[in-house]
Design a protein around this motif. Structure first.
Motif, PDB file in Angstrom:
ATOM      1  N   THR A  48       0.696  -1.294  -0.057  1.00 28.92           N
ATOM      2  CA  THR A  48      -0.183   0.002   0.148  1.00 28.92           C
ATOM      3  C   THR A  48       0.818   1.228   0.015  1.00 28.92           C
ATOM      4  O   THR A  48       0.559   2.282  -0.665  1.00 28.92           O
ATOM      5  CB  THR A  48      -0.923  -0.087   1.214  1.00 28.92           C
ATOM      6  OG1 THR A  48      -1.867  -1.115   0.942  1.00 28.92           O
ATOM      7  CG2 THR A  48      -1.615   1.210   1.317  1.00 28.92           C
ATOM      8  N   TRP A  51       1.498   2.772  -3.403  1.00 31.17           N
ATOM      9  CA  TRP A  51       0.816   3.388  -4.286  1.00 31.17           C
ATOM     10  C   TRP A  51      -0.066   4.580  -3.689  1.00 31.17           C
ATOM     11  O   TRP A  51       0.066   4.721  -2.525  1.00 31.17           O
ATOM     12  CB  TRP A  51      -0.523   2.342  -4.463  1.00 31.17           C
ATOM     13  CG  TRP A  51       0.041   1.191  -5.392  1.00 31.17           C
ATOM     14  CD1 TRP A  51       0.641  -0.035  -5.170  1.00 31.17           C
ATOM     15  CD2 TRP A  51      -0.223   1.316  -6.825  1.00 31.17           C
ATOM     16  NE1 TRP A  51       1.005  -0.779  -6.397  1.00 31.17           N
ATOM     17  CE2 TRP A  51       0.378   0.024  -7.510  1.00 31.17           C
ATOM     18  CE3 TRP A  51      -1.079   1.978  -7.536  1.00 31.17           C
ATOM     19  CZ2 TRP A  51       0.277  -0.151  -8.593  1.00 31.17           C
ATOM     20  CZ3 TRP A  51      -0.949   1.646  -9.041  1.00 31.17           C
ATOM     21  CH2 TRP A  51      -0.540   0.753  -9.532  1.00 31.17           C
ATOM     22  N   VAL A  53      -3.753   5.974  -4.891  1.00 30.88           N
ATOM     23  CA  VAL A  53      -4.800   5.990  -5.896  1.00 30.88           C
ATOM     24  C   VAL A  53      -5.304   7.347  -6.136  1.00 30.88           C
ATOM     25  O   VAL A  53      -5.774   8.244  -5.247  1.00 30.88           O
ATOM     26  CB  VAL A  53      -5.904   4.939  -5.297  1.00 30.88           C
ATOM     27  CG1 VAL A  53      -7.225   5.067  -6.300  1.00 30.88           C
ATOM     28  CG2 VAL A  53      -5.192   3.710  -5.127  1.00 30.88           C
ATOM     29  N   ALA A  74      -8.155   0.412  -6.527  1.00 29.60           N
ATOM     30  CA  ALA A  74      -8.253   0.196  -5.087  1.00 29.60           C
ATOM     31  C   ALA A  74      -7.672  -1.201  -4.776  1.00 29.60           C
ATOM     32  O   ALA A  74      -7.336  -1.599  -3.543  1.00 29.60           O
ATOM     33  CB  ALA A  74      -9.761   0.266  -4.593  1.00 29.60           C
ATOM     34  N   VAL A  77      -4.361  -1.027  -2.987  1.00 32.80           N
ATOM     35  CA  VAL A  77      -4.199  -0.784  -1.596  1.00 32.80           C
ATOM     36  C   VAL A  77      -5.089  -1.654  -0.838  1.00 32.80           C
ATOM     37  O   VAL A  77      -4.773  -1.448   0.345  1.00 32.80           O
ATOM     38  CB  VAL A  77      -4.390   0.594  -1.596  1.00 32.80           C
ATOM     39  CG1 VAL A  77      -3.388   1.548  -2.399  1.00 32.80           C
ATOM     40  CG2 VAL A  77      -5.701   1.300  -2.006  1.00 32.80           C
ATOM     41  N   SER A  78      -6.082  -2.072  -1.181  1.00 34.96           N
ATOM     42  CA  SER A  78      -6.853  -3.059  -0.528  1.00 34.96           C
ATOM     43  C   SER A  78      -7.169  -4.549  -1.201  1.00 34.96           C
ATOM     44  O   SER A  78      -8.082  -4.641  -1.699  1.00 34.96           O
ATOM     45  CB  SER A  78      -8.032  -2.602  -0.201  1.00 34.96           C
ATOM     46  OG  SER A  78      -7.826  -1.405   0.792  1.00 34.96           O
TER      47      SER A  78
END
Length: 148
Positions: A48, A51, A53, A74, A77-78
């Motif tokens: 994460t 990055w 977003v 997304a 990161v998730s």
């Protein structure tokens, strides 16, 4: 003498410009290497951090069998459970980049080796921005060439 002075100024300017981007190019390569390693290690927090977003972020992957995947940003990161941490390693090479202030695009080749030794090859284009003094990925396009 005037020509020599102008040549010296131009050369000095070019070297100063190169010197300013050399630390950025090194930092960018480090982010890309870390992003590859954290994905394979299942390190969600570390991944994460690579990055950022943005509303214009996009991730496109063309597979070796002709499909195109439009991955939601997304996801980087998730990520859904069980998508990361499959092990293996990646080696990036043939870096080419353009750094313009706080924005950069980079192309490189990647050889990924799965835990079973299967290798896959891709050519990648990555878009990055310098945010708070740190380079972060904001988009990418991956073109998978195949496996061996």
């Amino acid at each position: 003498m005037k020509l020599l002075s102008v040549t010296g100024l131009l050369l000095g300017s070019a070297l100063a410009s190169y010197g300013q981007t050399l630390p950025d190019s090194t930092a960018i390569k480090q982010v890309l290497e870390r992003e590859s390693a954290t994905w394979r290690a299942g390190d969600v927090a570390g991944h994460t951090q690579c990055w950022q977003v943005r509303p214009y972020s996009r991730i496109l992957i063309s597979t070796g069998d002709g499909k195109v995947l439009d991955v939601p940003p997304a996801f980087m990161v998730s990520p859904p459970p069980n998508t990361m941490g499959k092990g293996g390693a990646a080696v990036n090479s043939h870096y080419q980049m353009s750094i313009q202030g706080n924005a950069a695009w980079v192309s490189h080749d990647e050889v990924s080796t799965a835990k079973d030794g299967t290798k896959s090859y891709s050519s990648e284009v990555r878009m990055l921005e310098k945010i708070g003094g740190q380079w972060k990925l904001v988009g990418q396009s991956i073109h998978v060439a195949g496996k061996k």
